[in-house]
Every structure is written in structure tokens, then in C-alpha cells.
Design a protein around this motif. Structure first.
Motif, mmCIF file in Angstrom:
data_model
loop_
_atom_site.group_PDB
_atom_site.id
_atom_site.type_symbol
_atom_site.label_atom_id
_atom_site.label_comp_id
_atom_site.label_asym_id
_atom_site.label_seq_id
_atom_site.Cartn_x
_atom_site.Cartn_y
_atom_site.Cartn_z
ATOM 1 N N ILE A 1 0.844 -1.199 0.000
ATOM 2 C CA ILE A 1 0.000 0.000 0.000
ATOM 3 C C ILE A 1 0.880 1.249 0.000
ATOM 4 N N PRO A 2 0.738 2.140 -1.004
ATOM 5 C CA PRO A 2 1.531 3.375 -1.020
ATOM 6 C C PRO A 2 1.208 4.269 0.173
ATOM 7 N N VAL A 3 2.180 5.054 0.594
ATOM 8 C CA VAL A 3 2.014 5.949 1.738
ATOM 9 C C VAL A 3 2.310 7.383 1.312
ATOM 10 N N LEU A 4 1.355 8.255 1.544
ATOM 11 C CA LEU A 4 1.515 9.690 1.318
ATOM 12 C C LEU A 4 1.723 10.343 2.683
ATOM 13 N N GLU B 1 3.534 13.546 5.092
ATOM 14 C CA GLU B 1 3.786 14.983 4.966
ATOM 15 C C GLU B 1 5.244 15.320 4.669
ATOM 16 N N GLU B 2 6.161 14.790 5.441
ATOM 17 C CA GLU B 2 7.553 15.206 5.279
ATOM 18 C C GLU B 2 8.193 14.611 4.027
ATOM 19 N N SER B 3 7.866 13.363 3.686
ATOM 20 C CA SER B 3 8.418 12.788 2.462
ATOM 21 C C SER B 3 7.823 13.467 1.234
ATOM 22 N N PHE B 4 6.547 13.894 1.328
ATOM 23 C CA PHE B 4 5.942 14.657 0.236
ATOM 24 C C PHE B 4 6.686 15.984 0.055
ATOM 25 N N ALA B 5 6.990 16.645 1.179
ATOM 26 C CA ALA B 5 7.723 17.913 1.108
ATOM 27 C C ALA B 5 9.109 17.723 0.498
ATOM 28 N N ALA B 6 9.660 16.513 0.656
ATOM 29 C CA ALA B 6 10.982 16.215 0.101
ATOM 30 C C ALA B 6 10.918 15.761 -1.356
ATOM 31 N N GLY B 7 9.679 15.700 -1.908
ATOM 32 C CA GLY B 7 9.534 15.400 -3.323
ATOM 33 C C GLY B 7 9.017 14.026 -3.666
ATOM 34 N N PHE B 8 8.696 13.181 -2.660
ATOM 35 C CA PHE B 8 8.205 11.835 -2.946
ATOM 36 C C PHE B 8 6.732 11.887 -3.320
ATOM 37 N N ARG B 9 6.372 11.267 -4.443
ATOM 38 C CA ARG B 9 5.003 11.303 -4.944
ATOM 39 C C ARG B 9 4.514 9.875 -5.208
ATOM 40 N N PRO B 10 3.896 9.227 -4.230
ATOM 41 C CA PRO B 10 3.411 7.852 -4.428
ATOM 42 C C PRO B 10 2.139 7.832 -5.272
ATOM 43 N N LYS B 11 1.773 6.656 -5.765
ATOM 44 C CA LYS B 11 0.515 6.507 -6.486
ATOM 45 C C LYS B 11 -0.651 6.526 -5.501
ATOM 46 N N THR B 12 -1.691 7.280 -5.838
ATOM 47 C CA THR B 12 -2.856 7.354 -4.956
ATOM 48 C C THR B 12 -4.149 7.092 -5.736
ATOM 49 N N ASP B 13 -4.029 6.307 -6.824
ATOM 50 C CA ASP B 13 -5.217 6.014 -7.608
ATOM 51 C C ASP B 13 -5.951 4.779 -7.100
ATOM 52 N N GLY B 14 -5.387 4.099 -6.103
ATOM 53 C CA GLY B 14 -6.061 2.985 -5.429
ATOM 54 C C GLY B 14 -6.047 3.248 -3.940
ATOM 55 N N ALA B 15 -6.006 2.179 -3.152
ATOM 56 C CA ALA B 15 -5.874 2.351 -1.709
ATOM 57 C C ALA B 15 -4.512 2.959 -1.386
ATOM 58 N N PHE B 16 -4.488 3.863 -0.406
ATOM 59 C CA PHE B 16 -3.220 4.415 0.061
ATOM 60 C C PHE B 16 -3.373 4.860 1.508
ATOM 61 N N ILE B 17 -2.251 5.173 2.120
ATOM 62 C CA ILE B 17 -2.230 5.568 3.528
ATOM 63 C C ILE B 17 -1.746 7.003 3.638
#
Length: 265
Positions: A66-69, A71-87
Motif C-alpha cells: 500500500i503506497p504511503v503519502l 507529509e515530510e516525504s511529500f515535502a521532500a519530493g516523494f510522490r506515491p501513487k494514490t489512484d487505489g488504496a493508500f495511507i
């Protein structure tokens, strides 16, 4: 390992992880820490970053597919897939409250499926209060690092709207004239200030009735509280009454205005 079908088991695993991460959060909270500014000018501390690392490590073992979105990894540029289940993960929601040392910050984890929160945990370690939501919602006392189980918590639910008028809970840091005007138009007779995702939880446990928010938030700010509120019988809608959804990738996961309700009759 719990399956995605067992929402309560997932929610309590999230609670276990929140409790584990909160040990590091409280260690830093009780120290002479320094806050820094991120690129978007929002504050961040070592607690945000170190707690997120703990949470991500645990989630990778719990639900590796399950991909994880976060806050801090997003701010660092990580962009997981969120077109299905995600955390969704917010390692310290209410960083301003953390910095001000008023205790109103939380550790948040939520599962999103079909753009809706289906399981989540909100833990306020400085307040020693935890909220867990799957198909039902629980709340109780917990210290950082302690184990958590449904037997040690109490079931919670939203309350019927009081005949004497509703209680609105509002952001301690972000209440504005639009929010106040909405509350007045709904016949709110009492206003309570609170920080972080605790606002959702006050409605979930039946001590408040509505939380209007017209200022910006991010999906990780709201997912866990939304999950707990859903499990307790409440709902989060847009001001027009449309269901409030997640996976807003095109908007950079920025939330629009919403209203969290207890009983919607």
C-alpha cells in the motif's frame, strides 16, 4: 498481518504505530528543541521527521503493497501513487501547538479507499488520549509507547444535536470571519477552540457538534480524524453538502473548505 477487509484490525495496528512513534515525539517535545521553516514557510521540527521515519518503517512491514503519502516525504519530493488504496501520515499534526507546548498536537495515520477514509488513528501523546476508528470508534487514555487494545478503550459515538444549540469546535490557529459567520448561520451557541485533528475527535466523542473549516489544509491533516468521525457516526462534507473526498492529486492534495458534522439529521 491484518487484511484490508478488517478495518478494526488495521485501525488498531495504526494505533500501535502511533504509540511507538510518539515515544520519539515526546522525547523531543520535552527537550529544548528548535523549529525550522520548510520551503512553504510552515514550521517543522526533528519530531516530525524522526516520527515519520518510524511510521514509514512500520507501515512497510504492516502493509508493504500500500503506497504511503506522508507529509515530510511529500515535502521532500516523494510522490506515491494514490489512484487505489493508500495511507495518509501526518507524524505531528499541529506543529504550531507542538512548538507552543500546549499539548494539542497529534500523530495521525489513515487508510484511504475509494477516496474515503476507512480506518484511522489520532493520538495526542501529550494529552495521553487516543482515538481509533474502523467500523466502530474507540477512545481512551494512553501513554506514548504503551500497547493499545479495544478492551482498554471505550466505544464513542456522535451525539444528537442539542435542542439548546450546537457547539462548534474551531481551529486555535486558523479561525476566520467566514468560519465564524458559518457557525452563526447554523445556530451555534457555543464555540470551543482546539488544535490539530483533535477537532474531529471532539465531535466523534460527542462533546461538540460541528467543525467548519474554510482555510487550507492538506489531506494528511484531515484523513485520520475523518476516519474516526466516520466510525463514530459523523460525516465530513463540503459546505454545499457534497461528500468530502481524498486523492486530490491534481490539487497537490490540498483540501478545499469542509464541514465536519456529528449527527446529520
Amino acid at each position: 498481518m491484518p487484511t484490508l477487509d478488517d478495518k478494526n484490525a488495521i485501525a488498531f495496528e495504526f494505533a500501535r504505530i502511533c504509540s511507538l512513534a510518539a515515544v520519539k515525539v515526546m522525547e523531543i517535545y520535552e527537550s529544548d528543541f528548535e523549529a525550522r521553516g520548510k520551503d512553504d514557510k510552515s514550521p517543522v521540527t526533528d519530531a516530525d521527521e524522526l516520527a515519520e521515519k518510524i511510521i514509514l518503517t512500520e507501515l512497510a512491514h504492516l502493509l508493504p503493497e500500500i503506497p504511503v503519502l506522508a507529509e515530510e516525504s511529500f515535502a521532500a519530493g516523494f510522490r506515491p501513487k494514490t489512484d487505489g488504496a493508500f495511507i495518509l501520515v501526518d507524524p505531528v499534526d499541529g506543529t504550531k501547538e507542538f512548538i507552543n507546548k500546549n499539548g494539542e498536537f497529534t500523530v495521525n495515520i489513515a487508510l484511504i479507499e475509494g477516496r474515503v477514509p476507512t480506518a484511522g488513528c489520532v493520538f495526542a501523546p501529550a494529552r495521553e488520549r487516543i482515538f481509533v476508528g474502523g467500523t466502530q470508534a474507540w477512545a481512551g487514555t494512553l501513554k506514548a509507547g504503551q500497547s493499545v487494545s479495544a478492551d482498554a478503550l471505550a466505544l464513542i459515538s456522535t451525539r444528537a444535536r442539542p435542542a439548546s444549540g450546537m457547539t462548534a469546535v474551531m481551529s486555535r490557529s486558523h479561525a476566520d470571519e467566514t468560519t465564524l459567520a458559518f457557525a452563526d448561520a447554523q445556530g451555534v451557541t457555543e464555540r470551543v477552540s482546539a488544535g490539530s485533528s483533535l477537532k474531529f475527535c471532539l465531535i466523534a466523542e460527542g462533546t461538540a457538534d460541528v467543525y467548519p473549516r474554510f482555510g487550507p489544509t492538506m489531506e494528511w491533516d484531515t484523513g485520520a480524524g475523518h476516519a474516526v468521525l466516520n466510525a463514530a457516526g459523523g460525516a465530513v462534507l463540503t459546505p454545499d453538502g457534497v461528500p468530502f473526498v481524498y486523492a486530490k492529486e491534481d490539487a497537490g492534495y490540498l483540501n478545499g473548505a469542509f464541514v465536519a458534522w456529528g449527527r446529520t439529521e
